[in-house]
Design a protein around this motif. Structure first.
Motif, PDB file in Angstrom:
ATOM      1  N   LYS B   3      17.813  14.104  47.219  1.00 45.64           N
ATOM      2  CA  LYS B   3      16.401  13.805  47.447  1.00 45.64           C
ATOM      3  C   LYS B   3      15.544  14.582  46.362  1.00 45.64           C
ATOM      4  CE  LYS B   3      13.232  13.133  51.354  1.00 45.64           C
ATOM      5  NZ  LYS B   3      12.902  13.703  52.654  1.00 45.64           N
ATOM      6  N   ASP B   4      16.074  15.870  46.410  1.00 50.26           N
ATOM      7  CA  ASP B   4      15.224  16.860  45.567  1.00 50.26           C
ATOM      8  C   ASP B   4      15.445  16.474  44.174  1.00 50.26           C
ATOM      9  OD1 ASP B   4      14.202  18.159  47.472  1.00 50.26           O
ATOM     10  OD2 ASP B   4      15.629  19.705  47.568  1.00 50.26           O
ATOM     11  N   THR B   5      16.656  16.159  43.663  1.00 53.16           N
ATOM     12  CA  THR B   5      17.128  15.709  42.200  1.00 53.16           C
ATOM     13  C   THR B   5      16.264  14.571  42.062  1.00 53.16           C
ATOM     14  OG1 THR B   5      19.186  16.613  42.829  1.00 53.16           O
ATOM     15  CG2 THR B   5      19.187  15.478  40.875  1.00 53.16           C
ATOM     16  N   LEU B   6      16.185  13.425  42.742  1.00 56.13           N
ATOM     17  CA  LEU B   6      15.626  12.247  42.743  1.00 56.13           C
ATOM     18  C   LEU B   6      14.176  12.209  42.410  1.00 56.13           C
ATOM     19  CD1 LEU B   6      16.393   9.262  42.752  1.00 56.13           C
ATOM     20  CD2 LEU B   6      15.551   8.837  44.970  1.00 56.13           C
ATOM     21  N   ARG B   7      13.351  13.292  43.151  1.00 59.51           N
ATOM     22  CA  ARG B   7      12.198  13.670  43.271  1.00 59.51           C
ATOM     23  C   ARG B   7      11.721  13.996  41.787  1.00 59.51           C
ATOM     24  NH1 ARG B   7       9.630  16.636  48.096  1.00 59.51           N
ATOM     25  NH2 ARG B   7      10.087  14.423  49.083  1.00 59.51           N
ATOM     26  N   ARG B   8      12.590  15.186  41.577  1.00 52.93           N
ATOM     27  CA  ARG B   8      12.467  15.992  40.190  1.00 52.93           C
ATOM     28  C   ARG B   8      12.625  14.937  39.100  1.00 52.93           C
ATOM     29  NH1 ARG B   8      16.723  19.363  39.949  1.00 52.93           N
ATOM     30  NH2 ARG B   8      16.157  20.219  41.748  1.00 52.93           N
ATOM     31  N   TRP B   9      13.560  13.924  39.114  1.00 49.35           N
ATOM     32  CA  TRP B   9      13.620  13.083  38.096  1.00 49.35           C
ATOM     33  C   TRP B   9      12.638  12.154  37.839  1.00 49.35           C
ATOM     34  CZ3 TRP B   9      13.895   7.752  37.220  1.00 49.35           C
ATOM     35  CH2 TRP B   9      15.006   7.248  36.270  1.00 49.35           C
ATOM     36  N   LEU B  10      12.138  11.581  39.158  1.00 51.78           N
ATOM     37  CA  LEU B  10      10.926  10.814  39.041  1.00 51.78           C
ATOM     38  C   LEU B  10       9.570  11.485  38.535  1.00 51.78           C
ATOM     39  CD1 LEU B  10      11.345   8.783  42.398  1.00 51.78           C
ATOM     40  CD2 LEU B  10      11.352   7.658  40.316  1.00 51.78           C
ATOM     41  N   ALA B  11       9.504  12.649  39.092  1.00 55.39           N
ATOM     42  CA  ALA B  11       8.177  13.343  38.545  1.00 55.39           C
ATOM     43  C   ALA B  11       8.240  13.763  37.142  1.00 55.39           C
ATOM     44  CB  ALA B  11       8.428  14.913  39.363  1.00 55.39           C
ATOM     45  N   GLU B  12       9.376  13.885  36.632  1.00 53.37           N
ATOM     46  CA  GLU B  12       9.497  14.016  35.003  1.00 53.37           C
ATOM     47  C   GLU B  12       8.906  12.917  34.409  1.00 53.37           C
ATOM     48  OE1 GLU B  12      13.320  15.104  34.187  1.00 53.37           O
ATOM     49  OE2 GLU B  12      13.328  17.080  35.424  1.00 53.37           O
ATOM     50  N   ARG B  13       8.834  11.683  35.020  1.00 55.61           N
ATOM     51  CA  ARG B  13       8.387  10.303  34.363  1.00 55.61           C
ATOM     52  C   ARG B  13       7.030   9.913  34.766  1.00 55.61           C
ATOM     53  NH1 ARG B  13      13.464  11.552  34.443  1.00 55.61           N
ATOM     54  NH2 ARG B  13      14.994  11.015  32.449  1.00 55.61           N
ATOM     55  N   PHE B  14       6.907  10.158  36.129  1.00 58.72           N
ATOM     56  CA  PHE B  14       5.473   9.486  36.757  1.00 58.72           C
ATOM     57  C   PHE B  14       4.780  10.519  37.359  1.00 58.72           C
ATOM     58  CE2 PHE B  14       9.053   6.346  37.156  1.00 58.72           C
ATOM     59  CZ  PHE B  14       8.625   5.194  36.396  1.00 58.72           C
ATOM     60  N   ASP B  15       3.352  10.216  37.306  1.00 62.36           N
ATOM     61  CA  ASP B  15       2.376  11.446  38.233  1.00 62.36           C
ATOM     62  C   ASP B  15       2.524  10.968  39.489  1.00 62.36           C
ATOM     63  OD1 ASP B  15       0.491  13.009  38.895  1.00 62.36           O
ATOM     64  OD2 ASP B  15      -0.856  12.129  37.555  1.00 62.36           O
ATOM     65  N   LEU B  16       3.546  11.483  40.415  1.00 61.47           N
ATOM     66  CA  LEU B  16       3.879  11.406  41.572  1.00 61.47           C
ATOM     67  C   LEU B  16       2.640  11.523  42.434  1.00 61.47           C
ATOM     68  CD1 LEU B  16       7.417  12.377  42.469  1.00 61.47           C
ATOM     69  CD2 LEU B  16       6.565  10.230  41.683  1.00 61.47           C
ATOM     70  N   GLU B  17       1.830  12.868  42.046  1.00 59.36           N
ATOM     71  CA  GLU B  17       0.493  13.180  43.037  1.00 59.36           C
ATOM     72  C   GLU B  17      -0.496  12.221  42.898  1.00 59.36           C
ATOM     73  OE1 GLU B  17       0.018  15.860  44.886  1.00 59.36           O
ATOM     74  OE2 GLU B  17       2.417  15.850  44.614  1.00 59.36           O
ATOM     75  N   GLN B  18      -0.480  11.250  41.870  1.00 58.45           N
ATOM     76  CA  GLN B  18      -1.375  10.347  41.851  1.00 58.45           C
ATOM     77  C   GLN B  18      -0.925   8.861  42.455  1.00 58.45           C
ATOM     78  OE1 GLN B  18      -2.169   8.870  37.853  1.00 58.45           O
ATOM     79  NE2 GLN B  18      -4.126   7.856  38.296  1.00 58.45           N
ATOM     80  N   ILE B  19       0.498   8.567  42.676  1.00 62.67           N
ATOM     81  CA  ILE B  19       0.945   7.809  43.195  1.00 62.67           C
ATOM     82  C   ILE B  19       0.683   7.635  45.084  1.00 62.67           C
ATOM     83  CG2 ILE B  19       2.954   5.991  43.605  1.00 62.67           C
ATOM     84  CD1 ILE B  19       3.776   6.775  41.036  1.00 62.67           C
ATOM     85  N   LYS B  20       1.108   9.171  45.054  1.00 64.40           N
ATOM     86  CA  LYS B  20       1.391   9.600  46.560  1.00 64.40           C
ATOM     87  C   LYS B  20       0.046   9.516  47.533  1.00 64.40           C
ATOM     88  CE  LYS B  20       3.119  13.550  49.300  1.00 64.40           C
ATOM     89  NZ  LYS B  20       3.084  14.898  49.289  1.00 64.40           N
ATOM     90  N   GLY B  21      -0.812   9.675  46.898  1.00 64.63           N
ATOM     91  CA  GLY B  21      -2.449   9.409  47.627  1.00 64.63           C
ATOM     92  C   GLY B  21      -2.249   8.283  48.188  1.00 64.63           C
ATOM     93  N   PRO B  22      -2.602   7.156  47.204  1.00 61.28           N
ATOM     94  CA  PRO B  22      -2.777   5.947  47.633  1.00 61.28           C
ATOM     95  C   PRO B  22      -1.778   5.329  48.812  1.00 61.28           C
ATOM     96  CG  PRO B  22      -2.966   5.792  45.449  1.00 61.28           C
ATOM     97  CD  PRO B  22      -2.687   7.409  45.953  1.00 61.28           C
ATOM     98  N   LEU B  23      -0.542   5.688  48.287  1.00 58.35           N
ATOM     99  CA  LEU B  23       0.617   5.240  49.102  1.00 58.35           C
ATOM    100  C   LEU B  23       0.739   5.713  50.557  1.00 58.35           C
ATOM    101  CD1 LEU B  23       3.047   3.505  48.331  1.00 58.35           C
ATOM    102  CD2 LEU B  23       4.517   5.413  48.172  1.00 58.35           C
TER     103      LEU B  23
END
Lengths: 410, 360
Positions: B3-23
């Motif tokens: 899970k952590d590896t996947l989150r890190r991989w995604l965070a390097e490519r997308f602004d997860l904080e920006q997506i996380k809010g509306p989601l």
């Protein structure tokens, strides 16, 4: 009257010529014998322009009765039976005349070989049947016409006119109950009840114009015209030799003649002991064949019942139905084969049948078992569903309680 | 770890904080307190649609859409293919349940007045989905190419042919010729497996976007709706989803049980030369079928075609502000009368041309 109007209207509207002849113009016979013309006008002869004088002689062109029947006109009046047969034969035995109608011309020759013909021409016995006794006279219609007395459906009754007359038949030492027996026979039922025109009637076995009772040796040939395989296997049996020696009447010995019933395996119990002693090797062999046939019948019925019930239960049994046909064919094939009286051959066929029947049973039971398992599988399914619903329900209640405990924010 | 590896991989490519809010907002969006078990009909419809797509894909593996092979291929699925009998029966039962559930979902929306401003478009898309569900049923019914399907389609397309003006053209378009044939099967197949699934998918998408965007309606009058505050109402996740989970398992159990205990028979292969006795459409078309019988052909078709039209324009006719069913006596009376007449006409259609009679 109404039916006549209907027929006339039908003829007018259909635009086709109707099946009766117009009265011949200037024919003095018709002028006086209008009642006879009424009988004759629907006949096959009048439609072909064959009128009174063709059989009765005379000159229809004459205007008075005396001149029409005068000597030199060939007037015959009412022909006696011999004359009648010869008169019919004058045309019907003439290839040049009959050629165009596609009608065979050997009737007279055959008639002369028949018991009827021999009695008439040889002994002058006029009580025997001549052409008009079977075909009618003025109103003769084609044999293919259902109204004809010799149409297959009517033949037994036509023969019975004379052959059912006890007094007449006793003169010739012949039985008079043939028709009564025939009516109850498998052939008679097929003819009268099912209207099966292909079934055997009097003429099929005795012949028509050349009617004779088949002798002991000819019986097999007569029945074998239709029952080809039975005949073939019979010739392989131990009965073939005594039959050829004239000691044994093929077919009739076991099945009877006019009253022949649907062949049943029980014949082995009833017919064998007529000639063989009960308990003898031959009678035992008959008993063995009986047992094999009985087993096949029972197993076939049971397989049919199983497949039918499975079909009602909603199981796909198309393949089994196909196999059932194969099994049936094997059982049906036993019917002619048993005439060989070979227990080895019958057993071989039974084993083939038994294999198919067992296969049907196994397959249906397997499918039924699969269906049962499907139903049984519902129990664990609902246990699983129940557990999941209860688990989610407990979770839902807990979440709701937690949420209500928190109360609104802000 | 993963899970952590996947989150890190995604965070390097997308602004997860920006997506996380509306989601997060969507997931936790509170639903009003009036949301009941009846509000699960929508998700049940969606579940059935997904089930139909999945079982439909499995059926497509073996199904052959030609008059010579269709019947045999369905028989093959039912008798030879591994678990074929199960997914064919789930597909058939799913189709029938979907009509019921979508209808009940619409009925719930009608009773709670949820179709009113500002949710008129959600209702219109919903009506479209209901009609498409019926078209799904009509086109799918022909595909096994059995006697009942063949002749019911013949009658159905014949009714379409009676429409004045364009009728003959519509009939030929549906049949692909003079009579129901291989051309019809081909057309119905394409509509059933390509056109309708995608059409329903996109309309469901619009429908759901509108539902999420506008929220679930409360029972308060139009214009006076109070949005639930954070912490108020029922959170969509995990509360409402847990409830839907229970319904999902119940529906799954029901589908499999029906598939096993009340399987649909395949019947006999279609024979264009032999008309079976008392041909009737599927049960959900029976009320329409019965109405057509009472009127001359054209009048009957006109009356039947008014029904969907009324459904579409209903939110624009009923302009009253009240949503609570007890405060809308006229609309509720109309609703009850419509449901009762559908039931009575359906029953009459079912009993007509048969030896069965209504028990007195």
């Amino acid at each position: 009257m109404i039916s006549r109007i209907f027929l006339v209207s039908l003829a007018l509207f259909s635009g086709s010529s109707f099946a009766w002849a117009e009265a011949p113009q200037g024919n003095s016979c018709v002028t006086c014998h209008l009642d006879l013309w009424e009988e004759m006008k629907t006949s096959v002869h009048s439609q072909q322009g064959i009128y009174c004088n063709s059989c009765h002689g005379g000159d229809p062109a004459q205007t008075t009765k005396e001149l029409a029947k005068a000597p030199g006109t060939g007037y015959v009046g009412i022909p006696d039976k011999k004359q009648l047969v010869e008169t019919c034969g004058a045309c019907h035995a003439n290839v040049e005349v009959m050629n165009f109608y596609g009608v065979r011309t050997d009737q007279l020759a055959r008639y002369k070989t028949s018991h009827h013909g021999k009695k008439l021409f040889g002994e002058g016995d006029t009580r025997v049947a001549g052409c008009s006794d079977c075909h009618g006279y003025h109103d003769v219609v084609a044999v293919s016409d259902p109204a004809s007395p010799v149409y297959p459906l009517n033949v037994p009754k036509t023969c019975d006119h004379c052959h059912g007359n006890e007094k007449l038949m006793s003169r010739y030492h012949l039985p008079s109950d043939a028709f009564k027996l025939y009516q109850t026979s498998v052939h008679g039922k097929a003819l009268f009840e099912k209207k099966d025109l292909s079934v055997a009637h009097c003429a099929s076995c005795h012949g028509s114009h050349g009617a004779v009772p088949p002798g002991v040796k000819e019986i097999g040939a007569t029945c074998g015209k239709c029952h080809v395989n039975e005949k073939k296997y019979f010739l392989e049996s131990v009965h073939a030799q005594p039959m050829q020696q004239g000691k044994f009447s093929e077919c009739v010995s076991c099945h009877g003649n006019h009253g022949v019933q649907h062949a049943d395996k029980r014949l082995y119990r009833e017919a064998c002991v007529k000639c063989h002693e009960a308990g003898s090797t031959a009678a035992k062999k008959g008993g063995e064949i009986f047992e094999v046939l009985k087993k096949s019948d029972e197993e076939l019925r049971s397989a049919e019942k199983l497949v039918r019930r499975a079909s009602i239960e909603g199981i796909f049994v198309e393949e089994e139905m196909g196999a059932l046909e194969e099994a049936k064919t094997n059982v049906i094939s036993m019917a002619p084969l048993q005439h060989s009286l070979s227990i080895e051959k019958i057993s071989e066929l039974y084993q083939k049948f038994e294999g198919v029947a067992r296969d049907i049973q196994t397959r249906v039971l397997r499918k039924r078992q699969a269906l049962r398992w499907r139903k049984i599988s519902l129990v664990p399914l609902w246990i699983f569903v129940g557990i999941m619903i209860v688990a989610l329900g407990v979770q839902y209640r807990r979440l709701k309680k937690d949420h209500e405990g928190k109360g609104p924010r802000g | 770890m993963v899970k952590d590896t996947l989150r890190r991989w995604l965070a390097e490519r997308f602004d997860l904080e920006q997506i996380k809010g509306p989601l997060q907002a969507q997931i936790e969006k509170p639903l009003p307190k009036n949301v009941s078990w009846f509000h699960t009909f929508g998700s049940m419809s969606l579940f059935l649609f997904v089930s139909q797509v999945l079982t439909g894909i499995l059926l497509l593996v073996y199904y052959r859409p030609t008059p010579g092979e269709a019947f045999e291929s369905v028989k093959f699925i039912m008798t030879k293919a591994t678990m074929g009998w199960l997914y064919r029966q789930i597909h058939a039962w799913g189709a029938n349940l979907m009509v019921i559930i979508v209808f009940l979902h619409m009925l719930r929306t009608f009773v709670t007045g949820s179709y009113k401003k500002p949710r008129e478009l959600t209702w219109v898309f919903g009506v479209m989905l209901f009609i498409l569900t019926l078209v799904f049923g009509f086109t799918g019914y022909l595909l096994p190419w059995n006697q009942l399907a063949y002749w019911a389609t013949t009658v159905g397309t014949e009714v379409a042919g009676a429409i004045p003006g364009a009728g003959e053209w519509i009939k030929t378009l549906l049949r692909g010729g003079e009579s129901v044939s291989g051309e019809t099967l081909s057309r119905f197949f394409v509509v059933h497996v390509i056109v309708l699934p995608w059409a329903v998918f996109f309309i469901v998408l619009f429908h759901l976007v509108l539902v999420r965007f506008q929220g679930i309606a409360t029972l308060e009058p139009v214009g006076q709706e109070k949005k639930p505050k954070p912490g108020e109402g029922i959170p969509f996740f995990p509360h409402h989803v847990t409830k839907e989970g229970m319904v999902f398992y119940l529906l799954l159990g029901l589908l499999v049980t029906l598939a096993i205990l009340a399987p649909f028979e395949l019947g006999e292969k279609a024979d264009p030369l032999q008309t079976p006795f008392a041909i009737k459409p599927e049960w959900y078309f029976l009320p329409m079928y019965q109405v057509i019988k009472y009127f001359p052909k054209l009048v009957g078709i006109f009356i039947v075609s008014l029904a969907p039209l009324f459904l579409f324009i209903w939110p624009f006719i009923d302009r009253s502000k009240e949503r609570h069913p007890l405060k809308r006596p006229v609309a509720m009376t109309i609703g009850i009368l419509v449901v009762l007449s559908l039931l009575v006409l359906g029953m009459m259609g079912y009993l007509s041309e048969s030896k069965k009679t209504c028990p007195v």
